[in-house]
Design an enzyme around this catalytic site. Structure first.
Site, PDB file in Angstrom:
ATOM      1  N   ASP A 287       0.836  -1.206   0.000  1.00  0.00           N
ATOM      2  CA  ASP A 287       0.000   0.000   0.000  1.00  0.00           C
ATOM      3  C   ASP A 287       0.866   1.249   0.000  1.00  0.00           C
ATOM      4  O   ASP A 287       2.042   1.206   0.339  1.00  0.00           O
ATOM      5  CB  ASP A 287      -0.910   0.015   1.231  1.00  0.00           C
ATOM      6  CG  ASP A 287      -0.113   0.042   2.537  1.00  0.00           C
ATOM      7  OD1 ASP A 287       0.763  -0.826   2.705  1.00  0.00           O
ATOM      8  OD2 ASP A 287      -0.351   0.954   3.359  1.00  0.00           O
TER       9      ASP A 287
ATOM     10  N   GLU B  45      -0.008  -1.080   5.619  1.00  0.00           N
ATOM     11  CA  GLU B  45       0.971  -0.649   6.628  1.00  0.00           C
ATOM     12  C   GLU B  45       0.774   0.811   6.967  1.00  0.00           C
ATOM     13  O   GLU B  45       0.904   1.223   8.122  1.00  0.00           O
ATOM     14  CB  GLU B  45       2.393  -0.877   6.092  1.00  0.00           C
ATOM     15  CG  GLU B  45       3.499  -0.681   7.120  1.00  0.00           C
ATOM     16  CD  GLU B  45       4.121   0.720   7.122  1.00  0.00           C
ATOM     17  OE1 GLU B  45       4.973   0.968   7.968  1.00  0.00           O
ATOM     18  OE2 GLU B  45       3.734   1.565   6.279  1.00  0.00           O
TER      19      GLU B  45
HETATM   20 ZN   LIG Z   1       6.738   2.084   4.254  1.00  0.00          ZN
END
Ligand SMILES: [Zn+2]
Length: 417
Positions: free
Chosen positions: A81, A176
């Site tokens: 992401d 994340e």
């Molecule tokens: Zn990162």
């Protein structure tokens, strides 16, 4: 060592994988799954046979061992992401081959210029091939550089079975950037004894200390009534909250006044009404024990502010966020030591600095998978000025390959350097 890392990187950044905090699905955005599916196909093409994308969008796969010594299983992890803070739609990567040190102007926004004078790492990269976006989006080197590096290393290992290594596990994780990356990471299924995230900055960065982090919430409960008829009755929670915020330290112990190993308390969100006002405060320190000291100070100041307003009630809460991974990694010094050895074998002197934040590795380390962070070459992350050096990415691939070999040659096997 010429690998497929650039070609892969340019392919992956074109897929919009911006994380979406408001979403409750896994992953939080469909582009992340699209990239996972692409990686799944590419890993099968490379020849891996156990590639799995699970129901939460985590990809795991293995490179089979080439030696039958008693080598611990090690893993490499990167996140697919990108930050929700900046658009990741229609990323147009540009390769500035043989960077000459002059300003890099990004064509889609001529006001967005990258200057070597403002970017010491860029000045150090003169002669390198520098990749940027075009000015209106982030690049996504955070962390598609890490993804591409792991992919290129896997391809290299499969093509070079003469390199001795144990079973190597890889994982690509979603979300994340919105703090969910470790939430549904199945450590047991991953099955590695130790892992490394590829999600760091400059060539040589080796990170194994992070903040310990808690979230403190103070809710001031007042009493609302029509302000025209409020005399002697209204209790304004906003005023109590404002007193609390203004009583917090400001010359020290703040993000704006601290560096290196200093912690802080940081009010970062307020949800205000006369009836009820909530203040959220981040507590950060490298020493987990210090979190309690800072929390006690916050409790005291919040209590004082509430007590100064007759009829105001106070509720407080503390939420654990993550812990300094060093507490775990100190018990497994070989994990960091092998990384140092691998970097030196790749001709790089490790740069060891504490992370003033957390990584997925901070969480994973406490979930039973000791996981320091290695450089991936990312710079200016979450920004339209994000960039990465192709030569740094090549070096990161080399470090991954070296690490696999270092573990095989130094642990429970008859191989030696
Ligand atoms: Zn990162």
């Amino acid at each position: 060592m010429k690998t497929s890392v650039l070609e892969r990187f340019l392919r992956y950044v074109r897929i919009d994988t911006r994380a979406d905090e408001s979403s409750t699905s896994w992953p939080s955005s469909p582009g992340q799954l699209e990239l996972m599916r692409l990686l799944e196909r590419e890993l099968r093409d490379i020849g891996l046979s156990d590639v799995v994308v699970d129901e939460n969008g985590y990809l795991m796969a293995s490179v089979p061992a080439t030696t039958n010594g008693d080598v611990p299983v090690i893993g490499f992890i990167a996140h697919v992401d990108t930050s929700p803070e900046m658009s990741g739609t229609n990323v147009k990567p540009i390769v500035h081959a043989g960077y000459d040190g002059r300003d890099i102007v990004l064509p889609d926004d001529p006001t967005a210029g990258l200057r070597a004078s403002e970017n010491p790492a860029l000045a150090a990269g003169i002669g390198d091939d520098i990749v940027t976006a075009s000015g209106t989006t982030l690049l996504g080197a955070d962390d598609k550089a890490g993804v591409a590096e792991i992919m290129a290393a896997v391809e290299w290992l499969v093509a070079h079975p003469e390199i001795p290594h144990g079973l190597v596990r890889i994982a690509f994780t979603p979300d994340e950037e919105i703090g969910r990356g470790a939430d549904r990471f199945d450590v047991e299924r991953f099955g590695a004894a130790y892992a490394y995230t590829l999600d760091g900055g400059s060539r040589g960065e080796l990170e194994y200390e992070s903040f310990s982090a808690d979230l403190f919430t103070a809710t001031f409960i007042g009493f609302n009534t029509h302000p025209g008829y409020a005399r002697g009755r209204m209790v304004n929670a906003i005023r109590a909250a404002a007193d609390f915020i203004s009583s917090l330290p400001r010359e020290e112990m703040t993000p704006e006044t601290t560096d290196d190993y200093e912690g802080y308390v940081h009010p970062y969100a307020v949800d205000a009404s006369v009836d009820r006002t909530t203040v959220k405060v981040l507590i950060r320190d490298f020493l987990t024990g210090e979190l309690g000291t800072k929390r006690a100070m916050l409790e005291y100041l919040a209590r004082q502010a509430a007590d100064a307003h007759a009829g105001c009630r106070l509720e407080t809460a503390i939420t654990e966020q993550y812990r300094n991974m060093r507490e775990v990694l100190d018990r497994h010094p070989e994990v960091v030591e092998r990384a140092r050895t691998a970097m030196r074998r790749a001709g790089i002197e490790p740069i060891e600095r504490p992370i003033r934040g957390g990584t997925d590795g901070s969480r994973l380390s406490f979930m039973g998978l000791p996981t320091p962070n290695l450089f991936a070459g990312e710079h200016n992350f979450h920004s339209r000025l994000e960039w990465v050096s192709v030569q740094d990415m090549e070096k990161a691939v080399e470090v991954i390959v070296e690490l696999c070999e270092v573990w095989a040659r130094t642990q429970g096997s008859d191989l030696e350097f």
